[in-house]
Each structure stands twice: as C-alpha cells, then as structure tokens.
Design an enzyme around this catalytic site. Structure first.
Site, PDB file in Angstrom:
ATOM      1  N   LYS A 297     -10.306  -0.909  10.588  1.00 27.74           N
ATOM      2  CA  LYS A 297     -10.423  -2.089   9.721  1.00 27.74           C
ATOM      3  C   LYS A 297     -10.791  -3.331  10.517  1.00 27.74           C
ATOM      4  CE  LYS A 297      -7.009  -0.389   6.410  1.00 27.74           C
ATOM      5  NZ  LYS A 297      -7.758  -0.061   5.199  1.00 27.74           N
TER       6      LYS A 297
ATOM      7  N   ASP B 106       3.279  -4.602   8.055  1.00 23.49           N
ATOM      8  CA  ASP B 106       2.037  -3.843   7.913  1.00 23.49           C
ATOM      9  C   ASP B 106       0.898  -4.861   8.056  1.00 23.49           C
ATOM     10  OD1 ASP B 106      -0.277  -2.732   6.961  1.00 23.49           O
ATOM     11  OD2 ASP B 106       0.620  -1.803   5.189  1.00 23.49           O
TER      12      ASP B 106
ATOM     13  N   CYS C 214      -4.745   2.579  -3.638  1.00 22.39           N
ATOM     14  CA  CYS C 214      -3.496   3.047  -3.010  1.00 22.39           C
ATOM     15  C   CYS C 214      -2.359   2.054  -3.217  1.00 22.39           C
ATOM     16  CB  CYS C 214      -3.675   3.322  -1.512  1.00 22.39           C
ATOM     17  SG  CYS C 214      -4.847   4.611  -1.174  1.00 22.39           S
TER      18      CYS C 214
ATOM     19  N   GLN D 248      -4.210  -5.432   6.973  1.00 15.60           N
ATOM     20  CA  GLN D 248      -5.169  -6.374   6.375  1.00 15.60           C
ATOM     21  C   GLN D 248      -5.124  -7.755   7.010  1.00 15.60           C
ATOM     22  OE1 GLN D 248      -7.513  -5.556   4.349  1.00 15.60           O
ATOM     23  NE2 GLN D 248      -6.820  -3.527   3.728  1.00 15.60           N
TER      24      GLN D 248
ATOM     25  N   HIS E 262       0.873  -1.182   0.000  1.00 16.03           N
ATOM     26  CA  HIS E 262       0.000   0.000   0.000  1.00 16.03           C
ATOM     27  C   HIS E 262       0.913   1.237   0.000  1.00 16.03           C
ATOM     28  CE1 HIS E 262      -2.802   2.919   1.873  1.00 16.03           C
ATOM     29  NE2 HIS E 262      -3.785   2.096   1.563  1.00 16.03           N
TER      30      HIS E 262
HETATM   31  N1  PMP Z   1      -1.640  -0.771   4.651  1.00 12.58           N
HETATM   32  C1  PMP Z   1      -2.590  -1.536   4.104  1.00 12.58           C
HETATM   33  C2  PMP Z   1      -2.227  -2.909   3.635  1.00 12.58           C
HETATM   34  C3  PMP Z   1      -3.887  -1.051   3.990  1.00 12.58           C
HETATM   35  O1  PMP Z   1      -4.833  -1.810   3.440  1.00 12.58           O
HETATM   36  C4  PMP Z   1      -4.184   0.250   4.464  1.00 12.58           C
HETATM   37  C5  PMP Z   1      -5.578   0.828   4.354  1.00 12.58           C
HETATM   38  N2  PMP Z   1      -6.175   0.638   3.113  1.00 12.58           N
HETATM   39  C6  PMP Z   1      -3.153   0.995   5.031  1.00 12.58           C
HETATM   40  C7  PMP Z   1      -1.891   0.454   5.115  1.00 12.58           C
HETATM   41  C8  PMP Z   1      -3.399   2.379   5.570  1.00 12.58           C
HETATM   42  O2  PMP Z   1      -4.223   2.328   6.688  1.00 12.58           O
HETATM   43  P1  PMP Z   1      -4.795   3.682   7.330  1.00 12.58           P
HETATM   44  O3  PMP Z   1      -5.464   4.412   6.206  1.00 12.58           O
HETATM   45  O4  PMP Z   1      -5.746   3.205   8.367  1.00 12.58           O
HETATM   46  O5  PMP Z   1      -3.640   4.423   7.884  1.00 12.58           O
END
Ligand code: PMP
Length: 416
Positions: free
Chosen positions: A232, A206, A371, A209, A129
């Site tokens: 999430k 990270d 993203c 997910q 991401h």
């Molecule tokens: N890493 C991953 C794998 C994600 O899916 C996301 C959210 N889509 C993020 C980071 C960013 O998370 P946040 O917007 O809650 O900071």
C-alpha cells in the site's frame, strides 16, 4: 544508496510508474483510483528487486557464503529502514510479516493467547477492516474474552464520547485503525492511546491506510504494536511490518514454529531464538523486504509533507466535483477530517454495476464492502463505491472520474 527522484511534481513522478501508461479495454487511458487496496510501484522499486535477483540473492542468515552475506545485509537494511520510517527505538522492534493481516494475527495469537482470559475485553471500532476484527473474534472464541466496538457518528467519525465508558479495567487491548479504508476517516490515535494506557490496556494501531500518507512515530505516540503493509506504499506485495515495543515482544512466545526462529532444537523440544528472528519462522520475504527499502527511500525523497498537501488538493477537488453531481452522495466526514478516499453512491445504480461501467471507461475504482461489513451494516448499505488516490493521481483524473460517472448515469437512465 540514493535514488534519483525528481522534485514533487505529479506529472513527472508519474513517469516513474510504468503501469500508469498501460492502456485498458483496448485503447483506454487507465485512471487508477484503487490505491487504498494497493498502490503501484515505481521503476526504482522494480529495478532494486531485479538487481537483487540478478546479482545479490541467496537465502538469508543461514549461509556463510558471500551471496548469503550480501542478501542478509540487504534484508537487515530493510529492517533498519523500516524502523527509521516509524521511528522505532531499535531495528529488532520490527518484525517482517506478509502484511498487516499477518501482523495483527501474530499479536492476537502470541500476545493475546498469553494475556487474555474469560471476562477480559478487546476494544475495536466500527471503522475496522476485517483484518482488525476477525483475529480478535477468534481470540475471544479461544479465551472467553469479549469483543466490543466504539460506535461511529452518522458521518463516519468515531463517537469518542463513548470511549470513556467502553474503556474499563477489563479492557486488555484496544486495536484501532489510524484511518478508515472505506470512508478515509482520520482517527485520533494519540488520544485513544493515552486513554487506553490510563486503564492499563495495550494498544495496536492498524496503520495500513496511514503509513503510506502521513508520518508514523511510534515513540511519540507511545503505541504498543503497529502494523502496515508494503504493497500500500509503493512496495512489493507479500511484505508487512509488525512493530512491537521491545519489552512486549521479548515476553511474547513465538507464533509460527520452524527454521530460523530457534536457538536450539532437540527431540524433547526447542528454545526460541532472539528478537526479531523469534517471530520470523522459515525463509522470510527477502526480495519484498529489499523492495520495501526502495519504496521507503522513494517516499522519503518526495517527503510525506508534500504528499499530504498534494493529496489534500486531490481530495478537495474530488469532493467539490462529486458533491456537485446530481444523484451522487458522498459518505464519510468532511474533507479536512479524512484522507484522499472518497466513498460514494450513485442513485439508482448498484455500486457493482457502476464500478463495471466506470471500468469500461478506464476508471479503476472499487465496489463492495471493502472488507468492512460491520461498518457497512452501520451505514445501512451492503456495498459502496470507493475512489482512493495517491500522489501520482492528478486533478485531471478526478475530472475523468466525474465525466465517467455522468456518462454512466446517462446510460443507466436510458436503459431504465
Ligand atoms: N487494515 C486496513 C485498514 C486495510 O485497508 C487493509 C487492506 N485493505 C488491511 C488492514 C489488510 O492489509 P493486507 O491485506 O495487506 O494484510
């Protein structure tokens, strides 16, 4: 405090989520399949936040009055609950942030600026991401370090055979997602951690997910840093966790300066406070932390094992039904190598148009690059469609998605 949650049964669990009953576009049933972006909240979480604001809220740590002590206790219970959720050794290894993005930025700024220099390497993967790419690119620009990427196979699995060559004594940090937010790919983080440690690199996972769906055990995996977001996993927005091994956090300088993160301030300078306050400048996300406690308790009562098993059924059903559709192409690995995320394309219909047409039928999916532009560049498509499931989704909702795709194809065929 225990929450009255019923045994695992998606239909009855759904009744805990008021938003799932909202009718959209007039009187359409909502089919919410955008859980990888953000899940919904059960009334137990909403109620806990309401209770706090109605009876227990004050700013934390600073006051010596009764309400402030109540609030502080609840905030620290959130830390203890989060620490247990990921099996951290100590609650002070949990730093509250605003989310995964903020957690990764904190590490890149604080640990990264102190430890990286020209010629050093940062190893990421093509599955990341933007939150796990851009902070490292910024760090590289500040320090002269270089960012490298582990490539992927055509089916979206990491090309692990290249990991060996990419991991060298120059690699200072490896930052990987545990599961792709686009393709759902599960990443073998335990192997990556041990290989990275063998060359002396620090590893950040990270877990945005993965933490909502599978057990996270920071001690068993030996990971150095781990990040996830409350929103999430049934929690409120505006709260995230950064786990860091105590020895690393102790050595790191504070990132943001301000109230709460200091021991002493004079006109000449400041002395940072202890862990974890050192990294929590300003008034923290008090209500969101308290909501996160309720979210974690709710998930614990259902059990991640039951959630995972049920999500597998959803993913298998979605795979079977979508792959049987003419003109629909599923991207990513086999269903047993990924989570409950289906990334797909519909022949001749742009993902944004398809998402809009599905939305008109009450189906909330996401379209775009999610993203993850470098991943989309590798896949060869600027945008994809993504249906992402959680335990309150049903097999019938998968069928509704399929029906809506067929109806969309019919409309587009007629108009072309
Ligand atoms: N890493 C991953 C794998 C994600 O899916 C996301 C959210 N889509 C993020 C980071 C960013 O998370 P946040 O917007 O809650 O900071």
């Amino acid at each position: 405090m225990s929450i009255p949650v019923k045994p695992f049964d998606p239909q009855s669990l759904r009744t805990d989520f008021p938003i799932l009953d909202v009718r959209v576009h007039g009187d359409r049933q909502l089919v919410y399949l955008d859980n990888a972006a953000s899940t919904q909240r059960p009334r137990q979480v909403i109620q806990r936040i309401r209770d706090l604001y109605e009876r227990q809220y004050a700013n934390v740590h600073r006051g010596i009055h009764w309400l402030s002590e109540q609030s502080t206790d609840l905030y620290e219970v959130a830390r203890e609950t989060s620490a247990r959720w990921i099996n951290a050794r100590h609650p002070q290894e949990v730093v509250f942030t605003s989310g995964t993005t903020a957690s990764i930025n904190l590490v890149a700024r604080s640990w990264g600026d102190a430890n990286l220099g020209p010629g050093d390497e940062i190893l990421l993967t093509l599955l990341e991401h933007h939150s796990n790419i851009v902070p490292w690119q910024q760090l590289a620009a500040r320090t002269g370090a270089k960012v490298r990427f582990v490539p992927i196979e055509d089916d979206g699995q990491l090309r692990l055979t290249e990991l060996n060559a990419l991991l060298t004594e120059r690699t200072r940090v490896v930052s990987v997602t545990a599961a792709s937010n686009v393709l759902g790919t599960h990443v073998p983080v335990a192997d990556i951690i041990s290989q990275a440690h063998a060359v002396g690199a620090v590893v950040l996972v990270d877990a945005a997910q993965s933490a909502p769906h599978q057990v996270t055990d920071v001690q068993a995996s030996g990971v150095d840093f781990l990040a996830f977001s409350g929103h999430k996993m049934l929690g409120p927005s505006g709260i995230g966790v950064l786990y860091g091994r105590e020895e690393l956090l102790e050595e790191m300088p504070p990132f943001l300066g301000g109230g709460s993160m200091i021991r002493r301030v004079t006109t000449d300078g400041f002395e940072p406070g202890e862990l974890p306050e050192k990294f929590e400048a300003g008034t923290p996300p008090i209500a969101s932390a308290v909501g996160l406690t309720a979210a974690i308790e709710y998930l614990q009562q259902i059990g991640l094992g039951a959630i995972q098993e049920y999500e597998r059924q959803l993913a298998v059903h979605a795979h079977d039904r979508l792959s049987a559709l003419e003109g629909v192409c599923i991207l990513g690995p086999e269903v047993d190598k990924k989570g409950a995320i289906i990334c797909f394309l519909i022949d001749g219909i742009h993902p944004h148009d398809a998402a809009q047409a599905l939305d008109q039928q009450g189906i909330a999916v996401r379209a775009g690059h999610h993203c993850a532009m470098p991943l989309h560049d590798r896949l060869g498509f600027p945008a994809t469609l993504r249906a992402s499931f959680y335990f309150y989704n049903t097999l019938e909702e998968v069928d509704l998605l399929v029906d809506a795709i067929v109806a969309t194809q019919r409309v587009f065929r007629r108009s072309s």
